[in-house]
Write an enzyme that holds these catalytic residues in place. Sequence first.
Site, PDB file in Angstrom:
ATOM      1  CG  LEU A  90     -18.140  59.587  -6.331  1.00  0.00           C
ATOM      2  CD1 LEU A  90     -19.589  60.057  -6.221  1.00  0.00           C
ATOM      3  CD2 LEU A  90     -17.477  60.131  -7.586  1.00  0.00           C
ATOM      4  N   GLY A  91     -16.990  57.132  -3.841  1.00  0.00           N
ATOM      5  CA  GLY A  91     -17.132  55.688  -4.025  1.00  0.00           C
ATOM      6  C   GLY A  91     -18.084  55.045  -3.046  1.00  0.00           C
ATOM      7  CG  ASP A 125      -1.156  49.652  -4.913  1.00  0.00           C
ATOM      8  OD1 ASP A 125      -1.706  50.465  -5.664  1.00  0.00           O
ATOM      9  OD2 ASP A 125      -0.007  49.823  -4.467  1.00  0.00           O
ATOM     10  CB  SER A 147      -9.505  61.085  -7.099  1.00  0.00           C
ATOM     11  OG  SER A 147      -8.974  62.329  -7.475  1.00  0.00           O
ATOM     12  CB  SER A 204     -11.900  66.330 -11.946  1.00  0.00           C
ATOM     13  OG  SER A 204     -11.982  67.633 -11.389  1.00  0.00           O
ATOM     14  CE  LYS A 238      -9.272  62.104 -10.855  1.00  0.00           C
ATOM     15  NZ  LYS A 238     -10.043  60.847 -10.924  1.00  0.00           N
ATOM     16  N   PRO A 282     -17.373  65.468 -12.424  1.00  0.00           N
ATOM     17  CG  PRO A 282     -16.966  64.261 -10.476  1.00  0.00           C
ATOM     18  CD  PRO A 282     -16.797  64.202 -11.966  1.00  0.00           C
TER      19      PRO A 282
END
Length: 367
Positions: free
Chosen positions: A24-25, A63, A87, A125, A157, A180
């Site tokens: 997605l990124g 990181d 994620s 999510s 999440k 999403p």
Amino acid sequence: MTTATVSPMSGTERYLVIGGAGFLGSYIAQALVDRGEKYVAVYDLNKPGESDIIDGVQYFCGDILNEQQLLACLKSTSATVVFHTVSPVHGLQESVYYRINVEGTRTILLACEKSPVKAFVFTSSASVVSTGQNISGLNEKQVTIPDGKYEAYTYTKGLAEKMSLEHNDPYGMKVAALRPCGMIGPRDRQAMWRLAETYQKNQHKYQMGDNTNLVDYSYVGNVADAHLLAADRLAGSASSSNAVAGQVFFITDGKPRPYWDFPRMAFKLLGDDGKGITTLPYVLCVFMAFLSEVAAKLFGGPPSFPMFIVKLATLEQYFNIDKARTLLGYEPRVSFEEGVRMMVEWWKKQGEREHIEMLESKRRLRR
């Protein structure tokens, strides 16, 4: 590639996509560049492969648990808008989800609050509201994050989403969270790889359950559009930002379909004739998953056939996206069918070769 509508602020903001080398990124970063943004940066643990590098994007390796690295990146980019898309995949040890989803999100938020970030979009999510029960067309007010832990990924999440929204500041950094559903599209190196392996092993003639449960899918580019829309409103006028700040939004393609329609369509595009499907009864799948999880506890490591997968394939899980349509102006551009077609085409042209190279690399390391 068709992209989201150009923001009236295009060129005035500086964007940082954390996790921007991921699925997605990378679409968010590409959409920003495609609409003419001049200041787009990516922060990720690893730099993407040569074929996935986006012209016009500045890449930083670091990181998310290292606040000093994050602060250095935020200072270097002067980011005003941040997308947090990091994620971990399913099937890992619980400690990984707590470290990345919870501790990583906390570190990112603290770094952003020490920087001139005015808009923060968190990628949550749809699964954060899962409890192992059917969810059929409910909206953000009708279903909430459960207090108990259903599954480590979804639970952590959910904790990260709550934490992000708690950092929403009417006079400082504005925050919104997007939920999403399952995403499809080119460069998917999780679901597409699993589907291709299933097809190559001739295991695609089996399905769990009777395929009457409706679920949501969405083309990844549509989800990226929603992220840009949310960011534009958070960073925009007081009226638009106040309407979106502190809010959560389900993001899907708005057309739920039976769970097995997606893999069946992918298998067909890979060459399957669609005949001779064997349906495994739900009760049998639950029993097999139970044995798998008992074996995992006895011998260590994650279960080969976790109960979570059975639930995923047999539960009804679809959501109402009217809120995203009303407050964000979101409307899916690319259909499910087109998204699957593009995904399988990418696999045939590039993904399969990457997968073979990855497996070969792992075999060499084991020698």
